[in-house]
Design an enzyme around this catalytic site. Structure first.
Site: not given
Ligand SMILES: [Fe+3]
Ligand SMILES: [Mg+2]
Ligand SMILES: [Zn+2]
Ligand SMILES: [Zn+2]
Lengths: 759, 339
Positions: A19, A37
């Site tokens: 990320r 996620n």
């Protein structure tokens, strides 16, 4: 005209700094949107044109973090929504988790540098990690991989760590395992009784190093479980450790302070170096240089030339080894076949008679794992034990699913693993150990339960070995009853064969494939103990072609522990007196009597290795599993000549005559041939058996599995002979060739042979 | 031995005709004579009061004569002990033979004498019985069935339901002797000295314990076929408790232990005949053991384990060298598992 695109990335993409990577990339592209996620992996939304979205995705795939593994990526347009910035958002997992479990990563170079830097705030901090490194699987309670789902969550982040965590420009942006000395993970140094002996965090590692240097035995809690350590150049300390652990000769691994130091002591190939330095950081079996080393080799690995070597896999070990700067023995912290210990209380309870001191810490470990063990035969990688850094993902498979999911495969008994297919991913657990041991059984069962919870799945089908007395089969039947699942048993050697076919995606192959499965024991379909098997695979059907000559299996488990018994059983009647001196008078009478009435037969090649090791007077009674085969390989490797004998020269190959091999070897002994040459020729003979079997039956592809293929010399010879005769040889490469692969093999057999699922 | 004009048993002996009568008249009845049997009615008339235990067992053993006993003695002791394990005093037994044609009369007679002596020692009477002869090849020398009844000791309360967490597990003597005695003869294995079967009657010894300790004895069981391991595993499964046993406490004769080692057998799975296991209350365990050890049948008795709350249904052996081993039921023979 800006549109909104949704990008989905699946694979090993959580807990690997994915990320933050997306965040930075989006900034670079000047994009606005969100990244998070979810249950399938990483989900990205961006405002972009089609062209930009494409370019962005291309960059994502090409520049993904080194420890990530992308399995699939897709993008599609979704209804327009306008973003005003780019943000990392908290995880959302609304459905059953369907992503790989991130394995543990060894400490990275940047983190190592920080803990060594005088003025860095992480100087000397033993739990330094970042988005690229640190424990993952070991600390996982739940998924997705978020701090709140790990045991690191026991420690709140201090303001400084929180700042790092939130700073997009920083290496620890969204690093879930981020902590520092102020956050709370504490080292604890205790004496054997469990009494604290040092309060000052900064002095503990130094003190532990001093203790080892002084010759003390120390149990140290690494992030994957305890290690027992002592000075590798102190014979008395190692002997004492052997005595206390009641482990007379099984080799110990050695932890080295640096790659340079390893290179001064060992011949290291680039593959071996790469492996040692990889995020897996396993134990690698290396060949020492021919000069005197500052190691007590006879105590570390009695009778063996090659040694298992590793580098520090964590910040803690890095700091300890920096301070010590000498190689140390580092063996799994357990007793007698019990699983590796990962809990402080248990360590003190069980190891206080073994060690002098403890170095604990208070980070809980959810999934304890042994260190993985790897060796190379020339360039061919052999996994001896698949655990930390490698387990539990199995990414190299096409996605499975539907009818073929919700399967649990229970594996074998001695080197137990399980394979779980809750969704479209396959998970092959770490190695657990011998299920005779209650604590191993417990951890095995508990881990199955943890997986069930992690994925909120109860298996519909449970696969077991056909050996009725394997603890894994017994537990499997109990679980099947609890969960009302189907139970299917798979023959041991067929599972081994299926494991290689599966690893190499060979089920769809047009051409027929020869399966060579050689191991110690497995329950055969004809009520005999198999272990020297030849199969043929063609179009989703597997057939046993032939096998090694059946000989008597005597005295239950004792035969596997006493190579002299294998020799006794395998020698020709005329020559059996050769081994008479290895037995007492009573034993000789009793075993001769048993032989007359014995019914149980075996084709085990493992036992043939035992017999040969005994014939060459290497060993008559083993003290650890695999000892005879290791000593035999060791002897064979010391042969420097090129004069290899085929002990089966001129024999027919529809059947492998064990007695002939032994007779010829015995003749060579009597004729004065060196033991080294005989040992080497024996392995040469076995390699030729495979090549001739393939040629005579018109196979151009051969798949080998079973514990015997842990033998590096056999693999080297096979690779050489295979190339020469244009026969394609396949071995296990992701999993171990021993019984650790049975659970995965059971799955492959069930999917592709029993249910004929085509790939 | 009566004087008979034949020396092997033939089919005619079991057909209900003359030969049978001769064998039974001059053999079985004379030898085992007692007031009830002597009535020679179709069945026995018995007088029993209170709660009764009833048990039956068939005995097939090869060889029929083995060091320390023979099949006849085994057949009496087996049923006597099964009744004793119910907390009963065995009183009356039935006795049936299935004889394979060709059995020497001499052997049959020897077995019969052993039966007589075993009954006397245990204080039981054979009150009814039967003899059949089968063709050669349809049996194995001789099979014996015994059934028995006995009155329950009023002080006893034996049952799996009585087992409690903390109970101590006592084994009354050395394990694995019977199985190893049979095996050494059967396999023609020669050891330095002969291993004797432990077959014996346990009723007096058990009665004595029950009279002294009553309900502190929660369960009695004899670990015959399948040995100590199988019996304990069955109990753990049936009662959903955990059982822990300690290898270093297991009583075993040195000779038997080395015979097991030699053959690669686990003594815990080897059959016993003159042995019992008692689950007793934690508080009284020590005194019960002391009392038992005063009896010749219990002089090697040991506390071998404990009932625990951990691991329900599991039997776990704490090995002498550390580490715990799972004890499972062996569905078949002891097969090698090691890879
Ligand atoms: Fe195997
Ligand atoms: Mg019985
Ligand atoms: Zn790092
Ligand atoms: Zn902090």
């Amino acid at each position: 005209m800006p549109q909104t695109f949704q990008l989905t990335i699946t694979g090993q993409v959580q807990g690997v700094g994915f990320r933050p990577f997306i965040y930075k990339l989006a900034k670079k592209f000047g994009l606005k949107g969100r990244v998070g996620n979810n249950e399938n992996g990483v989900l990205i939304f961006i405002n972009a044109t089609t062209k930009t979205a494409n370019a962005f995705l291309k960059n994502v795939v090409e520049e993904a973090p080194g420890v990530s593994k992308i399995q699939s990526h897709s993008f599609r347009e979704v209804p327009f929504q306008e973003f005003i910035d780019f943000k990392i958002i908290a995880s959302t997992a609304e459905h059953q988790i369907n992503i790989p479990l991130t394995p543990d990563f060894a400490v990275c170079d940047s983190c190592k540098q920080e803990i060594r830097e005088k003025n860095n705030r992480r100087h000397g901090y033993a739990f330094t990690t970042c988005t690229n490194c640190g424990p993952r699987y070991a600390v996982t309670n739940k998924y997705p991989f978020e701090r709140t789902n790990t045991t690191v969550n026991d420690f709140g982040m201090c303001p400084a760590c929180t700042k790092e965590y939130r700073d997009p420009e920083y290496r620890r942006f969204h690093s879930q395992t981020n902590t520092c000395i102020d956050c709370g993970i504490q080292l604890i140094l205790q004496d054997a009784t469990g009494k604290d002996i040092e309060d000052n965090q900064e002095k503990i590692i130094q003190k532990a190093a001093d203790l080892i240097r002084k010759g003390c035995i120390l149990a140290l809690k690494n992030t994957n479980g305890y290690l027992i350590c002592c000075d590798a150049n102190n014979a008395r300390a190692i002997e004492l450790l052997r005595e206390r652990k009641q482990r007379p000769s099984k080799p110990f691994a050695i932890l080295y302070p640096s790659m340079d130091r390893i290179k001064t002591d060992f011949e290291v190939t680039s593959e071996e170096e790469g492996m040692l330095l990889s995020p897996v950081a396993p134990i690698v079996i290396l060949n020492p240089k021919k000069r005197k080393l500052d190691l007590k080799r006879e105590q570390i690995a009695p009778g063996l030339q090659r040694l298992g070597v590793m580098l520090p896999s964590s910040s803690l070990l890095t700091l300890l080894m920096d301070s010590l700067n000498i190689p140390i023995v580092a063996t799994s912290g357990n007793i007698h076949g019990s699983p590796i210990i990962a809990d402080q209380k248990e360590a003190v309870e069980k190891l206080s008679d073994v060690v002098d001191y403890f170095l604990h810490h208070n980070l809980r470990i959810s999934f304890p794992q042994d260190d993985s063990v790897i060796r190379f035969a020339d360039n061919h990688k052999i996994i001896n034990r698949r655990s930390r850094g490698l387990a539990p993902n199995y990414l190299e498979q096409e996605k499975t699913g539907g009818e073929m999911s919700k399967i649990l495969a229970m594996g074998a008994h001695l080197k137990s693993t399980f394979t779980f297919v809750p969704n479209s991913n396959i998970y092959v657990s770490q190695y657990f150990g011998n299920l005779d041991n209650y604590d191993v059984t417990n951890r095995f069962g508990q881990s199955i339960f943890q997986f069930g919870k992690l994925f909120e799945t109860e298996p519909r089908t449970i696969l077991i070995d056909s050996h009725p007395n394997y603890q894994s089969s017994i537990i499997g039947e109990e679980l099947a009853e609890t969960w009302k699942s189907n139970i299917v048993s798979v023959q041991h050697h067929k599972a081994h064969f299926a494991s290689v076919l599966g690893e190499h995606h060979l089920f769809g192959t047009e051409e027929k494939i020869l399966g060579v499965v050689w191991d110690g024991t497995g329950w055969g379909d004809d009520q005999a103990i198999w272990g020297g098997e030849f199969f043929s695979y063609e179009k989703y059907t597997m057939q046993r072609l032939t096998h090694f000559e059946y000989v008597d299996w005597l005295a239950s488990d004792k035969m596997a522990k006493e190579p002299r018994l294998s020799l006794f059983s395998m020698l020709d009647k005329e020559e059996v007196d050769v081994c008479k001196h290895k037995f007492s008078e009573t034993e000789w009478k009793v075993y001769n009597q048993m032989l007359k009435k014995n019914i149980l037969k075996t084709s085990s090649v493992g036992r043939l290795f035992d017999a040969v090791a005994s014939l060459l007077n290497l060993i008559d009674i083993s003290t650890y599993e695999g000892e005879a085969a290791m000593l035999l390989e060791n002897l064979a490797q010391t042969y420097t000549g090129k004069d290899f004998i085929d002990f089966l020269e001129g024999e027919k190959y529809e059947w492998v005559h064990i007695r002939t091999i032994l007779t010829k070897m015995n003749e060579s002994m009597v004729a004065g041939m060196s033991r080294e040459q005989i040992a080497n020729s024996f392995i040469h003979t076995l390699a030729l058996v495979i090549i001739k079997m393939a040629k005579n039956n018109n196979f151009r592809q051969v798949a080998c599995s079973g514990g015997v293929f842990q033998n590096a010399l056999l693999i080297s010879k096979l690779v050489y002979l295979g190339k020469k005769s244009k026969i394609k040889l396949r071995f296990n490469r992701i999993l171990s060739s021993n019984d650790e692969n049975i659970s995965f093999g059971q799955l492959c057999y069930y999917q592709h042979i029993k249910n004929k699922i085509c790939v | 031995m009566p004087i008979l004009d034949f020396d092997i048993i033939t089919l005619g002996h079991g057909s209900g005709g003359m030969l049978t009568n001769k064998l039974l008249d001059s053999g079985v009845f004379d030898l085992l004579s007692n007031d009830i049997l002597d009535e020679r009615h179709d069945g026995a008339f018995l007088e029993l009061h209170g709660k009764i235990a009833f048990s039956t067992d068939s005995f097939l053993v090869s060889p029929i004569f083995f060091p320390g006993g023979n099949i006849g003695e085994l057949a009496v002791n087996g049923t006597v002990n099964d009744l004793a394990m119910c907390g009963a005093s065995p009183k009356y037994l039935s006795l049936s033979f299935i004889i394979e044609e060709g059995l020497p009369v001499k052997d049959f007679w020897e077995i019969l004498v052993s039966i007589k002596i075993a009954c006397e020692k245990a204080g039981v009477k054979i009150v009814t019985g039967d003899t059949k002869v089968v063709e050669k090849g349809k049996g194995d020398k001789i099979f014996i069935n015994t059934s028995g009844v006995g009155t329950i000791n009023p002080k006893a309360n034996i049952g799996k339901k009585n087992i409690q967490i903390g109970d101590k597990i006592i084994v009354s003597g050395n394990i694995a002797s019977h199985g190893m005695a049979i095996l050494s003869v059967r396999e023609g294995l020669e050891f330095d000295s002969e291993i004797q079967s432990d077959t014996t009657y346990l009723n007096h010894c058990v009665e004595d314990l029950l009279n002294n300790f009553g309900t502190d004895i929660h369960l009695l069981t004899d670990p015959t076929r399948g040995g100590v391991a199988t019996v304990l595993k069955e109990i753990a499964e049936a009662t959903a408790v955990g059982i822990e046993i300690y290898q270093k406490n297991l009583p075993i004769d040195d000779q038997v232990a080395s015979a097991c080692e030699l053959l690669g057998l686990d003594s815990l799975y080897v059959a016993n005949e003159g042995l019992f296991i008692a689950f007793v209350s934690e508080e009284k365990a020590a005194v019960i053991l002391e009392k038992l050890r005063q009896d010749t049948k219990g002089r090697n008795a040991k506390i071998i384990g404990t009932v625990v709350a951990n691991h329900p249904k599991q039997v776990v052996l704490e090995s002498a060298i550390g580490g715990k081993r799972v004890i499972s039921m062996l569905p078949g023979e002891q097969l090698p598992r090691i890879c």
